[in-house]
Design a protein around this motif. Structure first.
Motif, mmCIF file in Angstrom:
data_model
loop_
_atom_site.group_PDB
_atom_site.id
_atom_site.type_symbol
_atom_site.label_atom_id
_atom_site.label_comp_id
_atom_site.label_asym_id
_atom_site.label_seq_id
_atom_site.Cartn_x
_atom_site.Cartn_y
_atom_site.Cartn_z
ATOM 1 N N LEU A 153 0.852 -1.187 0.000
ATOM 2 C CA LEU A 153 0.000 0.000 0.000
ATOM 3 C C LEU A 153 0.886 1.234 0.000
ATOM 4 N N SER A 154 0.676 2.112 -0.983
ATOM 5 C CA SER A 154 1.502 3.313 -1.131
ATOM 6 C C SER A 154 0.631 4.558 -1.040
ATOM 7 N N ARG A 155 1.121 5.538 -0.304
ATOM 8 C CA ARG A 155 0.491 6.856 -0.253
ATOM 9 C C ARG A 155 1.363 7.812 -1.049
ATOM 10 N N LEU A 156 0.815 8.275 -2.165
ATOM 11 C CA LEU A 156 1.568 9.063 -3.121
ATOM 12 C C LEU A 156 1.054 10.497 -3.167
ATOM 13 N N ARG A 157 1.977 11.414 -3.314
ATOM 14 C CA ARG A 157 1.611 12.793 -3.634
ATOM 15 C C ARG A 157 1.630 12.957 -5.141
ATOM 16 N N ARG A 185 5.352 1.744 -14.861
ATOM 17 C CA ARG A 185 5.364 2.944 -14.017
ATOM 18 C C ARG A 185 3.928 3.328 -13.693
ATOM 19 N N VAL A 186 3.692 3.641 -12.419
ATOM 20 C CA VAL A 186 2.397 4.153 -11.962
ATOM 21 C C VAL A 186 2.627 5.585 -11.500
ATOM 22 N N HIS A 187 2.108 6.556 -12.247
ATOM 23 C CA HIS A 187 2.284 7.967 -11.946
ATOM 24 C C HIS A 187 1.054 8.490 -11.203
ATOM 25 N N ALA A 188 1.246 9.139 -10.077
ATOM 26 C CA ALA A 188 0.134 9.772 -9.370
ATOM 27 C C ALA A 188 -0.115 11.149 -9.962
ATOM 28 N N ARG A 189 -1.330 11.384 -10.445
ATOM 29 C CA ARG A 189 -1.701 12.692 -10.965
ATOM 30 C C ARG A 189 -2.350 13.569 -9.904
ATOM 31 N N ALA A 190 -2.701 12.954 -8.793
ATOM 32 C CA ALA A 190 -3.231 13.665 -7.617
ATOM 33 C C ALA A 190 -2.771 12.880 -6.408
ATOM 34 N N ASP A 191 -2.930 13.437 -5.221
ATOM 35 C CA ASP A 191 -2.623 12.673 -4.016
ATOM 36 C C ASP A 191 -3.513 11.435 -4.009
ATOM 37 N N THR A 192 -2.893 10.268 -3.978
ATOM 38 C CA THR A 192 -3.612 9.021 -4.257
ATOM 39 C C THR A 192 -3.046 7.892 -3.412
#
Length: 308
Positions: free
Chosen positions: A60-64, A114-121
């Protein structure tokens, strides 16, 4: 034991395939709430917590916005789960790019991705145990220094009918149907069931205590609160006996429920309560029910491939 109105009441039964002796030790349930120190914490890829079962790894990742989860040399497909309406990512893999907003299950093919976060996700990734680098990072890795005898090994199911590629499934686009249990998708290594959310607590007289002979259940809580009720059967060795467990967890959290413990889970929070159940390998009994697996055309069952 299922309520007669529960779709699982009509499931077929099968013989255990783990080959474990009747007196093999029964593993303890484990619970992980993603609120301690993460196993990965860096500016590029955010904060990631890792927990595992015998055949699977949950990260589980919390990404900005702007952070990226990258895999290089990935030999097997893996799964990305987006569990909230405000999730927003772009996934690159296999020469394809898919932008996805909201709740989704994304199957990522082998190779670089690659999984790019476009919003805090918040992103949940599912890998099977062959992704050894992540399995070694798991907060409970020591629990699997020796394999659990009662868990059947992972034997990946047949390859996708049209080859490995990036796939996006949208459970919110599959309305509930009478007689179908949740919204189920499968891959070669996983079965993922987006259970229908509950508004408020589950009725106390509508529980479903049951057991699995030879596979673990991974219950991922994505919203609300839940109480896991788990009973370990007695064996001939009294030193292995355990008291019943009644463990309350919040979201997000993971409960790994071992075979053959008797278990049921009750939503106990106010507001929206939702679980996602994860199994590795896919369940044959759920797959045998017509219409339950929503992407069955993409991922054939073993008997379909073996048929003349």
């Amino acid at each position: 034991m299922y309520d007669p109105t529960d779709p699982r009441a009509a499931l077929p039964t099968s013989a255990p395939s783990s080959g474990a002796p009747a007196d093999a030790p029964i593993a303890a349930p484990t619970y992980t709430e993603f609120d301690g120190p993460p196993q990965i914490d860096d500016e590029k890829s955010g904060r990631t917590w890792v927990v595992r079962g015998q055949n699977f790894v949950v990260a589980l990742s919390r990404l900005r916005a702007g952070q990226v989860l990258e895999r290089t040399g990935q030999e097997d497909e893996y799964v990305v789960l987006l569990t909230s309406d405000d999730a927003h990512v772009v996934v690159e893999a296999g020469g394809d790019t898919r932008e996805t907003r909201g709740t989704a299950m994304i199957v990522v093919p082998p190779g670089a991705s690659r999984v790019h976060a476009r919003a805090d996700t918040e992103v949940v990734r599912l890998f099977d145990h062959r992704s050894a680098d992540l399995a070694a990072l798991a907060v409970n890795a020591a629990d699997y220094a020796e394999l659990h005898a009662r868990v059947a090994p992972l034997r990946p199911w047949p390859a996708p009918a049209d080859g490995d590629r990036l796939r996006v499934y949208r459970p919110d686009e599959a309305p509930a149907e009478p007689g179908r249990f949740g919204r189920i998708y499968r891959t070669r290594s996983f079965m993922v069931n987006f259970l229908d959310p509950l508004d408020g607590p589950r009725p106390r007289n509508k529980l479903s205590p049951h057991h699995h002979d030879d596979f673990q259940q991974c219950s991922l809580a994505v919203s609300g609160r839940f109480e896991h009720h788990i009973r370990t059967p007695w064996t001939t060795d009294m030193d292995q006996w355990r008291p019943d467990e009644h463990r309350v967890v919040g979201s997000p959290s993971v409960a790994v429920i071992p075979p053959p413990t008797v278990h049921t889970t009750r939503a106990c929070g106010e507001g929206r309560n939702q679980l996602i159940d994860i199994f590795s390998p896919p369940r044959a009994d759920f797959s045998a029910r017509d219409g339950w697996v929503l992407n069955a055309a993409d991922y054939p069952a073993p008997e379909e491939v073996a048929a003349p």
